[in-house]
Write an enzyme that holds these catalytic residues in place. Structure first.
Site, PDB file in Angstrom:
ATOM      1  CE  LYS A  22      -3.908  -1.795   2.740  1.00  0.00           C
ATOM      2  NZ  LYS A  22      -4.950  -1.703   1.714  1.00  0.00           N
ATOM      3  CG  ASP A  31      -7.417  -5.110   7.412  1.00  0.00           C
ATOM      4  OD1 ASP A  31      -8.625  -4.860   7.209  1.00  0.00           O
ATOM      5  OD2 ASP A  31      -6.663  -5.608   6.570  1.00  0.00           O
ATOM      6  CG  ASP A  56      -3.722  -4.231  -0.227  1.00  0.00           C
ATOM      7  OD1 ASP A  56      -3.851  -4.602   0.961  1.00  0.00           O
ATOM      8  OD2 ASP A  56      -3.894  -3.061  -0.596  1.00  0.00           O
ATOM      9  NE  ARG A  58     -10.704 -10.048  -1.876  1.00  0.00           N
ATOM     10  CZ  ARG A  58     -11.120  -9.166  -2.789  1.00  0.00           C
ATOM     11  NH1 ARG A  58     -11.386  -9.566  -4.019  1.00  0.00           N
ATOM     12  NH2 ARG A  58     -11.279  -7.902  -2.474  1.00  0.00           N
TER      13      ARG A  58
HETATM   14  N1  BES Z   1      -8.001  -3.911   4.568  1.00  0.00           N
HETATM   15  C1  BES Z   1      -8.229  -3.491   3.238  1.00  0.00           C
HETATM   16  C2  BES Z   1      -9.574  -2.779   3.046  1.00  0.00           C
HETATM   17  C3  BES Z   1      -9.723  -1.464   3.755  1.00  0.00           C
HETATM   18  C4  BES Z   1      -9.386  -0.291   3.104  1.00  0.00           C
HETATM   19  C5  BES Z   1     -10.264  -1.397   5.011  1.00  0.00           C
HETATM   20  C6  BES Z   1      -9.547   0.922   3.747  1.00  0.00           C
HETATM   21  C7  BES Z   1     -10.444  -0.175   5.650  1.00  0.00           C
HETATM   22  C8  BES Z   1     -10.082   0.984   5.019  1.00  0.00           C
HETATM   23  C9  BES Z   1      -8.202  -4.688   2.292  1.00  0.00           C
HETATM   24  O1  BES Z   1      -7.381  -5.738   2.672  1.00  0.00           O
HETATM   25  C10 BES Z   1      -7.704  -4.220   0.970  1.00  0.00           C
HETATM   26  O2  BES Z   1      -6.571  -3.825   0.905  1.00  0.00           O
HETATM   27  N2  BES Z   1      -8.557  -4.305  -0.049  1.00  0.00           N
HETATM   28  C11 BES Z   1      -8.203  -3.921  -1.350  1.00  0.00           C
HETATM   29  C12 BES Z   1      -8.722  -4.986  -2.289  1.00  0.00           C
HETATM   30  C13 BES Z   1      -8.264  -4.812  -3.701  1.00  0.00           C
HETATM   31  C14 BES Z   1      -6.775  -5.080  -3.815  1.00  0.00           C
HETATM   32  C15 BES Z   1      -9.051  -5.780  -4.575  1.00  0.00           C
HETATM   33  C16 BES Z   1      -8.866  -2.581  -1.639  1.00  0.00           C
HETATM   34  O3  BES Z   1      -9.993  -2.361  -1.216  1.00  0.00           O
HETATM   35  O4  BES Z   1      -8.219  -1.743  -2.256  1.00  0.00           O
HETATM   36 ZN    ZN Z   2      -7.045  -5.923   4.653  1.00  0.00          ZN
HETATM   37 MN    MN Z   3      -5.386  -5.506   2.029  1.00  0.00          MN
END
Ligand code: BES
Ligand code: ZN
Ligand code: MN
Length: 518
Positions: free
Chosen positions: A290, A301, A360, A364
């Protein structure tokens, strides 16, 4: 460090017989200005106060709290006016409005010992709502402040701890002869608030201190004295049993993953519900790293895992007749020479393979293992809860969580959320999203269509929910990415940072399922 919770007591006595630091009265935002809400104040005092609201500049806006000199003939050291927001004359103040007003007042009265809440709460349900909001507002996270000043010596501490004693003024408490429903309602409010507050504290823990192993230990500690069984599966056990999702995500960290199973199985249970929580103690994104700004707050998280843990503990403490099993899928998502790579293929629990195209999208992966493991016990329903996607925030914002899944469970969760006072909104699982997750090398890929990404993630999860006698186990997925963590100012009973959202909805869901089963 477990902060003690406030005591909740209902009272109906005359105000002058109730000694306290503050007496809280509600002010609504009426059509033509602020209106003093019903209260046990003597009629003359109430009239005088009502007439002076405008000159005092009190608007009745929600979260507006004013502390004034005490009124004569009350046992309180001060008078507090709390805004409840818009009110409709002649109609009762809704439960959630009472919760928020009580929470806003108690939250902003930190440092006081005893507070009397004299909001319009004539019935048991109203009084219980006031108690809930107050106990949720009486939260403080102490964290790791050393208490040392800049000179390295202990600094004088200002006493701003949460309110300790909460007295709910209600006609439902007939001086001593409190009816059983009120007593039970207050007891439930106390258990509920304790577990929501414990969820907040887990979320607020810095990732330096909260990692899979210490989270598992926290689960054991919080469960002490309750009739629940905590089983911690370490990385060796996870390896032996084929939990490739949790292991794959945890691989990049020096702090190995854990799967924690928390079971409450009362002898008289009528239903079995499984709760699966995403417990990423820190989400750096892994090799699909990230950007720095998005990494901030990623200690949040693990909120889903904290929610399922505290929900089972609440159900156990309340002695509900439901078997509830929580699965905490704990891992730290870090980049390193041992981390999983984009394009790796992992084998999840039960044997299905996943191509990891983006490390990231790790939530899931751990949930896939958790859902498959939970399914093996053939519960009556499975609910997972996770801070799963940024797309949740794009779709529904910071305060409304998404609920997706089979129609029955999804609608039951929505109804439970409404009753509990949490904002959830149903979203579909569009079939056309499934092909976007097709992989050339594995059963499924972990990323797909970006638009509607919250739903894409849910469509992925659905694949890992098992069946009982050929019928898919009823399932719902709750995405709390935004609502789990309040980055803005506190409001109502909601503090900054960890909010504990989800516990109240899941507890209400368990109660509703029990209600329908009997
Ligand atoms: N933990 C994050 C989602 C998240 C983002 C929670 C902001 C709270 C605030 C999750 O693991 C993630 O990184 N999701 C990605 C998925 C994508 C790579 C398909 C996302 O939402 O960008
Ligand atoms: Zn996450
Ligand atoms: Mn993530």
């Amino acid at each position: 460090m477990k902060p003690s919770e406030p005591t909740l007591t209902a009272v109906a006595k005359e105000l002058k017989k109730i000694p306290s630091d503050a007496l809280v009265i509600g002010v609504g935002k009426g059509q033509d200005g602020p209106v003093l809400l019903d209260s046990p104040l003597p009629a003359k005092a109430a009239r005088a106060l009502g007439d002076s609201l405008q000159v005092l500049g009190v608007t009745g806006a929600a979260d507006d709290v004013r502390r004034l000199a005490a009124l004569p003939d009350t046992g309180s050291e001060s008078l507090v006016l709390v805004g409840v927001g818009p009110v409709t004359p002649g109609t009762a103040v809704p439960a959630e409005t009472l919760r928020r007003a009580a929470g806003a007042a108690v939250r902003q009265l930190k440092g006081l010992e005893t507070v009397v809440l004299a909001l319009p709460a004539p019935g048991v349900a109203d009084a219980t709502a006031v108690a809930e909001g107050a106990a949720l507002g009486a939260y403080a996270y102490d964290g790791y402040r050393s208490g040392l000043g800049a000179d390295g010596r202990p600094a004088p501490r200002k006493d701003d701890g949460p309110v300790r004693t909460i007295l709910v003024h209600t006609a439902a408490a007939q001086d001593g002869a409190q009816d059983a429903a009120l007593t039970a309602g207050l007891a439930r409010a106390a258990v509920l608030a304790k577990n929501v507050n414990a969820t907040r504290t887990l979320v607020n823990q810095p990732p330096s201190h909260l990692y899979p192993e210490s989270f598992a230990q926290a689960a054991r500690d919080l469960a002490k004295g309750l009739p629940v069984k905590v089983t911690v599966m370490d990385e060796k056990k996870l390896e032996r049993d084929g939990y490739g999702g949790i292991l794959g995500v945890g691989k990049g960290s020096s702090r190995p993953p854990r799967l924690v199973k928390v079971e409450y199985a009362p002898a008289k249970s009528k239903v079995h519900l499984a709760l699966v929580g995403k417990g990423i103690t820190f989400d750096s994104g892994g090799l699909s790293l990230k950007p720095a700004a998005s990494m901030q707050t990623m200690k949040l998280d693990m909120a889903g895992a904290a929610v399922v843990l505290n929900t089972v503990l609440a159900v156990a403490e309340l002695g509900l007749a439901a078997k509830v099993t929580a699965w905490l899928c704990l891992a730290e998502n870090m980049p390193s020479g041992t981390a999983q790579r984009p394009e790796d293929v992992l084998t999840t629990y039960g044997g299905r393979t996943v191509e990891v195209l983006n490390t990231d999208a790790e939530g899931r992966l751990v949930l896939a293992d958790g859902l498959a493991a939970a399914s093996e016990e053939h519960p009556d329903a499975i609910i997972d809860i996770a801070t799963l996607t940024g797309a949740q925030m794009i779709a529904l914002g910071n305060r409304t969580s998404g609920v997706m899944g089979d129609d029955g469970v999804r609608d039951a969760v929505k109804a439970a959320a409404d009753r509990a006072g949490e904002s959830f909104w149903p979203m579909p699982l569009p079939e056309e999203l499934r092909p976007s997750l097709d992989s050339q090398v594995a059963d499924i890929a972990n990323i797909g269509e970006r638009f509607g990404g919250m739903m894409t993630a849910a469509v992925f999860l659905r694949e890992f929910v098992g069946s009982t006698d050929g019928e898919k186990i009823p399932w719902a997925h709750l995405d709390i990415a935004g609502p789990a963590f309040n980055e803005g100012s506190p409001y109502g009973y909601t503090p900054k940072a960890g909010t504990g959202v989800g516990v109240r909805t899941l507890l209400a869901y368990v109660e509703d399922v029990l209600g329908r089963a009997s």
